[in-house]
Design a protein around this motif. Structure first.
Motif, PDB file in Angstrom:
ATOM      1  N   ILE A 153       0.843  -1.188   0.000  1.00 11.22           N
ATOM      2  CA  ILE A 153       0.000   0.000   0.000  1.00 11.22           C
ATOM      3  C   ILE A 153       0.881   1.242   0.000  1.00 11.22           C
ATOM      4  N   CYS A 154       0.447   2.229  -0.747  1.00 11.53           N
ATOM      5  CA  CYS A 154       1.234   3.445  -0.907  1.00 11.53           C
ATOM      6  C   CYS A 154       0.285   4.649  -0.883  1.00 11.53           C
ATOM      7  N   THR A 155       0.538   5.623  -0.024  1.00  9.30           N
ATOM      8  CA  THR A 155      -0.299   6.823   0.011  1.00  9.30           C
ATOM      9  C   THR A 155       0.571   8.077  -0.068  1.00  9.30           C
ATOM     10  N   ASP A 156       0.041   9.078  -0.770  1.00 11.36           N
ATOM     11  CA  ASP A 156       0.796  10.318  -0.947  1.00 11.36           C
ATOM     12  C   ASP A 156       1.065  11.005   0.379  1.00 11.36           C
ATOM     13  N   ASP A 157       0.088  10.914   1.313  1.00 12.32           N
ATOM     14  CA  ASP A 157       0.230  11.620   2.593  1.00 12.32           C
ATOM     15  C   ASP A 157       0.777  10.746   3.724  1.00 12.32           C
ATOM     16  N   GLY A 158       1.063   9.482   3.423  1.00 14.89           N
ATOM     17  CA  GLY A 158       1.624   8.588   4.441  1.00 14.89           C
ATOM     18  C   GLY A 158       0.620   8.075   5.444  1.00 14.89           C
ATOM     19  N   SER A 159      -0.671   8.254   5.174  1.00 18.53           N
ATOM     20  CA  SER A 159      -1.696   7.813   6.126  1.00 18.53           C
ATOM     21  C   SER A 159      -1.853   6.297   6.159  1.00 18.53           C
ATOM     22  N   GLU A 160      -1.328   5.601   5.153  1.00 24.40           N
ATOM     23  CA  GLU A 160      -1.357   4.131   5.132  1.00 24.40           C
ATOM     24  C   GLU A 160      -0.181   3.634   4.308  1.00 24.40           C
ATOM     25  N   GLY A 161       0.537   2.660   4.842  1.00 20.40           N
ATOM     26  CA  GLY A 161       1.614   2.039   4.097  1.00 20.40           C
ATOM     27  C   GLY A 161       2.778   2.963   3.797  1.00 20.40           C
ATOM     28  N   PHE A 162       3.369   2.777   2.627  1.00 25.92           N
ATOM     29  CA  PHE A 162       4.538   3.542   2.193  1.00 25.92           C
ATOM     30  C   PHE A 162       4.157   5.002   1.960  1.00 25.92           C
ATOM     31  N   HIS A 163       4.955   5.912   2.488  1.00 28.74           N
ATOM     32  CA  HIS A 163       4.695   7.347   2.325  1.00 28.74           C
ATOM     33  C   HIS A 163       5.423   7.843   1.075  1.00 28.74           C
ATOM     34  N   GLY A 164       4.672   8.034   0.008  1.00 27.59           N
ATOM     35  CA  GLY A 164       5.294   8.501  -1.226  1.00 27.59           C
ATOM     36  C   GLY A 164       4.565   7.993  -2.449  1.00 27.59           C
ATOM     37  N   LEU A 165       5.209   8.135  -3.594  1.00 32.03           N
ATOM     38  CA  LEU A 165       4.609   7.749  -4.868  1.00 32.03           C
ATOM     39  C   LEU A 165       4.832   6.269  -5.177  1.00 32.03           C
ATOM     40  N   VAL A 166       3.957   5.711  -6.007  1.00 29.79           N
ATOM     41  CA  VAL A 166       4.071   4.302  -6.377  1.00 29.79           C
ATOM     42  C   VAL A 166       5.394   4.025  -7.096  1.00 29.79           C
ATOM     43  N   THR A 167       5.883   5.002  -7.840  1.00 31.16           N
ATOM     44  CA  THR A 167       7.145   4.821  -8.565  1.00 31.16           C
ATOM     45  C   THR A 167       8.313   4.674  -7.591  1.00 31.16           C
ATOM     46  N   ALA A 168       8.282   5.448  -6.507  1.00 32.45           N
ATOM     47  CA  ALA A 168       9.346   5.348  -5.503  1.00 32.45           C
ATOM     48  C   ALA A 168       9.296   3.999  -4.801  1.00 32.45           C
ATOM     49  N   LEU A 169       8.082   3.496  -4.564  1.00 28.17           N
ATOM     50  CA  LEU A 169       7.949   2.195  -3.919  1.00 28.17           C
ATOM     51  C   LEU A 169       8.429   1.077  -4.849  1.00 28.17           C
ATOM     52  N   LEU A 170       8.128   1.192  -6.136  1.00 31.24           N
ATOM     53  CA  LEU A 170       8.612   0.188  -7.092  1.00 31.24           C
ATOM     54  C   LEU A 170      10.137   0.155  -7.100  1.00 31.24           C
ATOM     55  N   GLU A 171      10.748   1.310  -7.135  1.00 32.34           N
ATOM     56  CA  GLU A 171      12.217   1.368  -7.109  1.00 32.34           C
ATOM     57  C   GLU A 171      12.764   0.760  -5.818  1.00 32.34           C
ATOM     58  N   LYS A 172      12.112   1.029  -4.714  1.00 30.76           N
ATOM     59  CA  LYS A 172      12.544   0.506  -3.414  1.00 30.76           C
ATOM     60  C   LYS A 172      12.477  -1.023  -3.405  1.00 30.76           C
TER      61      LYS A 172
END
Length: 278
Positions: A153-172
């Motif tokens: 899970i990825c949210t722009d505001d960090g309210s759930e899961g990864f804090h940031g964009l889906v692209t940053a999570l994919l790279e991570k």
């Protein structure tokens, strides 16, 4: 209602349910005077004879669609339309070697679900990233957990899961050792553009769905014309899925804005079908 503006509907359409495949869409005409609204199939059940659609209230036509109550009927539901996801035609031995990652943005999570579910049921390794602005806008989270190996899970505001964009999570995920053979991105055009740029950086093939460009869904209106690999393609009859590397996203985003004035006028002058005495 999955959120205050996103509605999930199960529609009784036995012949459509028996023929549907992941990646395809249908067209809903709410009433005799309604416009044709292309909606990606979010699930289907041949045994029950139903298909599931998820509609976000944006304009007049989507408002009419989600105003229908259980037991009522649309004027028309047509489908399945479009070309099914390419993995549905892949030989079993080749399919078994694949490792998919889906990047789902907002309402795009709904059409990701039947694809992930189909692959998971066929024993293919599947990870899914769901992105939203905030946790209150996340949809299909519980269903998706059952349809993939790993859900992120990825949210722009960090309210759930990864804090940031889906692209940053994919790279991570890739940096941490995750290996994928194919990415699929479905969601807002801008998200798919940057997901494609990220996938290219990671040397990861990516498929994107251009269903948001479609209007009449038959190739007649030409609204979904888009340049793919230097050639003009029609998203509704030649897609909706294409190689992300070859899509001219800037042109596609310009085309999305071509009916903004008409849509705004229709929304401002809209009278709900219930208010019209139907």
């Amino acid at each position: 209602m999955l959120t205050p503006t996103i509605c999930k509907m199960e529609v009784e359409a036995p012949r459509l349910a028996a023929a549907a495949l992941p990646g395809q869409f249908l067209i809903v005409r709410a009433d005799e005077k309604g416009e044709r609204v292309p909606l990606t199939i979010s699930d289907y059940d041949a045994a029950k004879g139903t298909v599931t659609i998820v509609t976000q209230k944006i304009g007049a036509s989507s408002a009419d669609i989600i105003s229908y109550e259980p037991g009522e009927a649309f004027a028309d539901v047509v489908g399945p339309l479009g070309i099914a996801s390419e993995f549905t035609e892949m030989p079993a031995d080749q399919l078994a070697q694949q490792r998919y990652v889906f990047i789902a943005g907002g309402v795009g999570t709904a059409p990701v679900y039947p694809q992930a579910k189909w692959l998971h049921e066929h024993g293919v390794a599947v990870d899914v990233i769901i992105g939203a602005k905030t946790k209150d806008l996340l949809i299909y989270v519980d269903q998706m957990r059952e349809a993939c190996d790993n859900l992120y899970i990825c949210t722009d505001d960090g309210s759930e899961g990864f804090h940031g964009l889906v692209t940053a999570l994919l790279e991570k995920l890739v940096a941490e050792g995750k290996e994928y053979t194919q990415a699929v991105a479905i969601g807002p055009m801008i998200m798919m553009k940057f997901a494609t740029l990220t996938a290219k950086k990671l040397q990861l093939p990516i498929i994107v769905s251009l269903n948001t460009l479609m209007v009449d869904g038959t190739g007649m209106c030409g609204a979904c014309r888009v340049t793919v690999g230097g050639k003009t393609r029609f998203a509704c009859v030649e897609g909706p899925e294409f190689d992300g590397y070859e899509v001219d996203f800037d042109e596609a985003m310009r085309r999305q804005r071509q009916y903004v004035a008409e849509e705004t006028e229709a929304r401002e002058n809209h009278v709900c079908r219930i208010g019209r005495g139907k």
